[in-house]
Design a protein around this motif. Sequence first.
Motif, PDB file in Angstrom:
ATOM      1  N   ARG A 418       8.470  -3.537  10.627  1.00 55.56           N
ATOM      2  CA  ARG A 418       9.249  -3.149   9.468  1.00 55.56           C
ATOM      3  C   ARG A 418       8.872  -1.765   8.940  1.00 55.56           C
ATOM      4  O   ARG A 418       9.702  -1.025   8.431  1.00 55.56           O
ATOM      5  N   ARG A 419       7.613  -1.397   9.073  1.00 56.52           N
ATOM      6  CA  ARG A 419       7.148  -0.140   8.493  1.00 56.52           C
ATOM      7  C   ARG A 419       7.823   1.062   9.173  1.00 56.52           C
ATOM      8  O   ARG A 419       8.275   1.991   8.503  1.00 56.52           O
ATOM      9  N   VAL A 534      12.396  11.660  -0.447  1.00 58.04           N
ATOM     10  CA  VAL A 534      11.190  12.382  -0.024  1.00 58.04           C
ATOM     11  C   VAL A 534       9.947  11.742  -0.634  1.00 58.04           C
ATOM     12  O   VAL A 534       8.940  11.510   0.052  1.00 58.04           O
ATOM     13  N   LEU A 535       9.987  11.441  -1.925  1.00 58.69           N
ATOM     14  CA  LEU A 535       8.846  10.798  -2.581  1.00 58.69           C
ATOM     15  C   LEU A 535       8.571   9.418  -1.984  1.00 58.69           C
ATOM     16  O   LEU A 535       7.414   9.029  -1.794  1.00 58.69           O
ATOM     17  N   ALA A 536       9.642   8.686  -1.683  1.00 58.99           N
ATOM     18  CA  ALA A 536       9.477   7.350  -1.099  1.00 58.99           C
ATOM     19  C   ALA A 536       8.847   7.421   0.285  1.00 58.99           C
ATOM     20  O   ALA A 536       8.024   6.557   0.651  1.00 58.99           O
ATOM     21  N   TRP A 541       4.320   5.965   3.654  1.00 56.33           N
ATOM     22  CA  TRP A 541       3.371   6.400   4.682  1.00 56.33           C
ATOM     23  C   TRP A 541       1.936   6.021   4.318  1.00 56.33           C
ATOM     24  O   TRP A 541       1.164   5.576   5.169  1.00 56.33           O
ATOM     25  N   PHE A 542       1.589   6.149   3.055  1.00 56.76           N
ATOM     26  CA  PHE A 542       0.211   5.917   2.644  1.00 56.76           C
ATOM     27  C   PHE A 542      -0.051   4.504   2.115  1.00 56.76           C
ATOM     28  O   PHE A 542      -1.188   4.035   2.153  1.00 56.76           O
ATOM     29  N   MET A 543       0.982   3.798   1.629  1.00 59.51           N
ATOM     30  CA  MET A 543       0.727   2.569   0.877  1.00 59.51           C
ATOM     31  C   MET A 543       1.266   1.285   1.497  1.00 59.51           C
ATOM     32  O   MET A 543       0.722   0.214   1.247  1.00 59.51           O
ATOM     33  N   VAL A 544       2.338   1.357   2.280  1.00 62.22           N
ATOM     34  CA  VAL A 544       3.010   0.123   2.719  1.00 62.22           C
ATOM     35  C   VAL A 544       2.499  -0.313   4.080  1.00 62.22           C
ATOM     36  O   VAL A 544       2.545   0.461   5.044  1.00 62.22           O
ATOM     37  N   HIS A 560      -3.505  -5.411  -0.284  1.00 64.55           N
ATOM     38  CA  HIS A 560      -4.699  -5.073  -1.045  1.00 64.55           C
ATOM     39  C   HIS A 560      -5.617  -4.129  -0.274  1.00 64.55           C
ATOM     40  O   HIS A 560      -6.290  -3.283  -0.853  1.00 64.55           O
ATOM     41  N   LYS A 561      -5.626  -4.282   1.065  1.00 62.85           N
ATOM     42  CA  LYS A 561      -6.509  -3.464   1.892  1.00 62.85           C
ATOM     43  C   LYS A 561      -5.804  -2.227   2.436  1.00 62.85           C
ATOM     44  O   LYS A 561      -6.327  -1.535   3.288  1.00 62.85           O
ATOM     45  N   GLY A 562      -4.590  -1.968   1.966  1.00 63.13           N
ATOM     46  CA  GLY A 562      -3.862  -0.784   2.421  1.00 63.13           C
ATOM     47  C   GLY A 562      -3.416  -0.884   3.859  1.00 63.13           C
ATOM     48  O   GLY A 562      -3.202   0.121   4.536  1.00 63.13           O
ATOM     49  N   GLY A 563      -3.247  -2.110   4.379  1.00 63.86           N
ATOM     50  CA  GLY A 563      -2.764  -2.291   5.741  1.00 63.86           C
ATOM     51  C   GLY A 563      -3.856  -2.247   6.793  1.00 63.86           C
ATOM     52  O   GLY A 563      -3.577  -2.336   7.979  1.00 63.86           O
ATOM     53  N   ARG A 564      -5.118  -2.118   6.393  1.00 64.28           N
ATOM     54  CA  ARG A 564      -6.208  -2.001   7.360  1.00 64.28           C
ATOM     55  C   ARG A 564      -6.822  -3.379   7.625  1.00 64.28           C
ATOM     56  O   ARG A 564      -6.628  -4.339   6.881  1.00 64.28           O
TER      57      ARG A 564
END
Length: 582
Positions: A418-419, A534-536, A541-544, A560-564
């Motif tokens: 999805r990302r 652009v903001l989205a 990129w950094f959060m989802v 919560h872990k930022g995808g890691r």
Amino acid sequence: MFKGQIKHEVEDHGGPKIPKNLPNSVMREINYTFTLLFSVAICVIGNSFLYGYNIGVVNNPAGVIRVFYVETIMIRKGLLPENWFEIKDQYLEMMENMKMQNLTVNLTVISDTSNATAPGNASGFNISETMATIKYVSENDDKVELLWSVTVAIFVLFGMIGAFASGKFADYFGRKKGMIIITVIMFLAAICGGIPIVARSFEVIIVHRALVGLHCGLNVSLASLYLAEISPKKIRGAIGTCHQLFITIGILWSNIMGVSKLAGTHKQWPWVFIFNAFPALICLVAMPFCPESPRYLLINRGDEETARHGLKSLRGYLDVEDEIDEMKVEARKSQSVKQFSLKELLTSPELRVPIIIACCLQIAQQFSGINAVMSYSSFMYENAGVDLKLIEWIVCLTSLINMLTTLPAVPMIEKLGRRMLLLFPMVLMAVSFVILTIFHNLQYDEGLQGSRHIFAIIGIVAMHTYVIGFAVGLESHEGICIFAIHWSACVSPNLYIVFSVTENHEGICIFAIHWSACKAMRGFVYLPFIGVLVLALVFIWFMVPETKNKTFDQIAASIHKGGRNQDNMLNHEGEELQSMKA
């Protein structure tokens, strides 16, 4: 091992490493049972389809409905005779007959009779001139503009109210029973939408839009939860995309219904509102034969036996203990977590990130421009210089492309995740709006008037590439919000409030101001949407994180872990399930 179960330890053949101890619900082969397919079909026809239908239903017939508003106001003020609608019908019917006979006619009507008389009658008024005046007023009068903005925006306002209540409604009545109960709202809406000409009232149209908004606010949450909870984890994204697919089918069908060759005429337009009753009737009759959400039955009602029976019917397997155990893990965790008030929810560090992600994605979707495109596309095409006779068919083409593009999104979402299907299509959307802005402004250059037709074609193409990007990207994002929010709703049902208010507040803003913005900003009306996109892109990129093949619990933890550390989370849950079975 029971039939259909796959051993967890996977040998390394040089390809991608598959984590050990994956839950069987991820590894097991999918059975597309009749019960599953039937339940999905009834759910999306009676809910998702109606949601999309009512997004686009006022687009093509907007002109004739606005004319009805003006006629009603003029009759009340005594500027038109009480029997104006009968006079108008007779005149248009006579004109059509004359046209078929290749004749011309110029009729007048005496103010106290419904019959057209010979031209030149000093005591009458010219019907064609009166109709032309009414049409001009419908397009330029500020009061009519305000009434129409209320008609369009009230759908979103009551959608917010419905979505606001959908969490508690779904938990109290259940997903299945909830979808059956709300059909009553749609039947009432269909009645209100069918009687405005007979009642000589445009107010009933506004009531109709309020009722369908309330229904859609409830149904979009109920349908999303139901589809997510009955679907196997491996195809949850694909089934969630079926929800989006039928929204686009609903938008397409509403635009087709509203063309002037079908129901978009001065007499037939109420049928576009009456039609709402038919999908609602299908839901009312067929939904009782579908199973209730097993997850709801087990976690919310504690009815493990009925949940197990429903899972067996949906999956086609006799042994469904792996999914039952997964639900128990989620239920046990949710019971051990503190219940948050609305105030605590907004300030809690542990819920701050999922709330921000869900709300920002909703803002991105609403302010990406899609509501403006779907609800005001006819006006936008007119602004872009498209021939008025072609606009209603180009609007249908836009909806068709939106629907067809959603089809490949179903397999793509499971293959690519999805990302990625959020990021790259959003780039296409932004580029499309940049192109549209450039060529839209070139139309106002007097030295380039000879190329206006070419600019209009480029504008149409750019609008459609934007729709393609949205259909593949942001349109399919809703699942991640529903999954994360639903998991967190176990922590606090108030999260539904935050999510619903954010989504629908932005929708109200778009519906209420976009028409005026089109007139004021002209060719630069797309710039705010470009900025949001652009903001989205930066935010996603950094959060989802990715959501592919994850439980609700894993998605929330991943957020919560930022995808890691996603593989570690998969292994951890697999070990926990194994310990339960042992």
